[in-house]
Design an enzyme around this catalytic site. Structure first.
Site, PDB file in Angstrom:
ATOM      1  N   SER A  96       0.878  -1.140  -0.060  1.00  0.00           N
ATOM      2  CA  SER A  96      -0.176   0.116   0.032  1.00  0.00           C
ATOM      3  C   SER A  96       0.962   1.331   0.121  1.00  0.00           C
ATOM      4  O   SER A  96       1.554   1.632   0.995  1.00  0.00           O
ATOM      5  CB  SER A  96      -0.930   0.064   1.484  1.00  0.00           C
ATOM      6  OG  SER A  96      -1.647  -1.223   1.350  1.00  0.00           O
ATOM      7  N   LYS A 171      -7.197   1.672  -2.468  1.00  0.00           N
ATOM      8  CA  LYS A 171      -6.705   1.379  -1.319  1.00  0.00           C
ATOM      9  C   LYS A 171      -6.843   2.528  -0.118  1.00  0.00           C
ATOM     10  O   LYS A 171      -7.319   2.212   1.049  1.00  0.00           O
ATOM     11  CB  LYS A 171      -5.347   0.840  -1.391  1.00  0.00           C
ATOM     12  CG  LYS A 171      -4.802   0.419   0.088  1.00  0.00           C
ATOM     13  CD  LYS A 171      -5.412  -1.020   0.803  1.00  0.00           C
ATOM     14  CE  LYS A 171      -4.653  -1.116   2.168  1.00  0.00           C
ATOM     15  NZ  LYS A 171      -5.442  -2.341   2.705  1.00  0.00           N
ATOM     16  N   LYS A 239       0.532   5.287   8.237  1.00  0.00           N
ATOM     17  CA  LYS A 239       1.170   5.670   7.024  1.00  0.00           C
ATOM     18  C   LYS A 239       0.184   5.729   5.911  1.00  0.00           C
ATOM     19  O   LYS A 239       0.355   6.659   5.098  1.00  0.00           O
ATOM     20  CB  LYS A 239       2.105   4.358   6.807  1.00  0.00           C
ATOM     21  CG  LYS A 239       3.026   4.402   5.300  1.00  0.00           C
ATOM     22  CD  LYS A 239       2.110   3.522   4.343  1.00  0.00           C
ATOM     23  CE  LYS A 239       1.882   2.002   4.757  1.00  0.00           C
ATOM     24  NZ  LYS A 239       1.361   1.091   3.969  1.00  0.00           N
TER      25      LYS A 239
END
Ligand code: NAD
Length: 297
Positions: A96, A171, A239
């Site tokens: 990701s 995502k 993140k």
């Protein structure tokens, strides 16, 4: 395309790569932590000494790394994939990362005749083990058709959502929904407990109604057992939200809910909770409200 290079053999990469070995593919494995590579060798994979060697020995290369800088380093850095690739290969980045970085890396590979797809996943470690991940793919129809069979070994669903970068955008959307969903589960259970109702009974009462969600099902029981072993680490989710916030700033999109959950994650990281599961968002509410959602056993 029977030879698959696999780089990044952490919580997710390890079970995903093992499923490819079990499906009969020749897997060439590399992780910068040699112990992680050794786990795959024990499962029947071949070890490589670095990304360049992985590229030389493979037809398709999969990466499953923490974030954008790791993908850039593995693909474009010294001894990187780019030094060992040949035209006609495919690189599938399942990490990701930021959508713009996915596009940047894809452009550098395209100059060498190599096609990249971004194919991040949702589902966590359990679904990685079961081979039932949800995979959201960015790339061309042609490249998608070429690698779909491989992705299906690891996935319950594989969906082409648009050109390179679209998988990562999807995502980010997923991570926004999951972050706010877990936070509201913790927030609401905290209120229930403070009002004197057993949160586990609340869970049983509402799990079949409109408040039902995969996040409620997976994370509420963790909150009641106080077991926040990852799973998906808070640091990795933070993140992803950093990538969300950066993207929202580029596009001038107001995202108040996600921004608040990011603040909670930052506070948890400052409290040394960076490696707990993201279900550990409950720890933020527990501290703020001086209570515990953990059930007496
Ligand atoms: P992890 O930290 O457990 O694993 C990452 C692995 O990459 C480690 O083994 C590390 O040694 C290796 N690595 C890092 N830099 C490297 C380099 N330069 N060269 C070679 N190896 C390197 O992380 P994870 O939980 O497996 O997550 C991987 C990706 O999948 C992340 O982008 C994460 O956001 C995403 N993801 C994770 C989950 C989850 O539940 N854990 C779910 C969906 C998506």
């Amino acid at each position: 395309m029977k030879r698959i290079g696999f780089i990044g053999l952490g919580l997710m990469g390890e079970p995903m790569a093992i499923n490819l070995v079990k499906a009969g593919y020749k897997v060439i494995a590399y992780d910068r932590n040699p112990e992680r590579t050794e786990v795959l060798v024990q499962e029947g994979a071949t070890a490589a000494s670095g990304p360049r060697e992985v590229a030389q020995a493979s037809d398709v290369i999969i990466t499953m790394l923490p974030n954008s800088p790791h993908v850039k380093e593995v693909v474009l850095g010294e001894n990187g994939l780019i030094e060992g690739i040949r035209a006609g290969q495919y690189v599938v980045d399942m990490s990701s990362i930021a959508p713009l970085v996915a596009q940047e890396v894809a452009e550098a590979l395209a100059e060498k005749g190599v096609t990249m797809l971004d194919a991040p996943v949702s589902g966590g470690v359990e679904k990685a083990r079961a081979g039932t991940l949800a995979v959201m793919v960015g790339g061309t129809e042609e490249a998608f058709a070429a690698v779909k069979e491989i992705l299906e070994v690891m996935a319950g669903s594989v969906t082409l959502v648009g050109p390179v970068g679209a998988g990562q955008t999807t995502k980010l959307v997923n991570q926004m929904i999951v972050a706010s969903n877990i936070a509201i589960v913790a927030e609401a259970m905290t209120l229930g407990k403070k009002a004197g109702v057993d949160p586990e009974r609340i869970f049983q009462a509402i799990r079949g109604g409109l408040a039902a969600s995969q996040c409620l099902e997976d994370k509420a029981p963790r909150m009641f057992s106080g077991n926040f072993a990852p799973g998906f680490r808070i640091s990795l989710h933070a993140k992803d939200l950093a990538n969300v916030i950066e993207t929202s700033q580029d596009l001038h999109v107001a995202i108040p809910l996600t921004t608040q959950v990011m603040q909670m994650m930052q506070a948890l990281i400052n409290d040394q909770h960076e490696d707990v599961d993201h279900g550990g968002l409950a720890l933020f509410y527990e501290k703020m409200n001086s209570l515990s959602l953990k059930q007496e056993s």
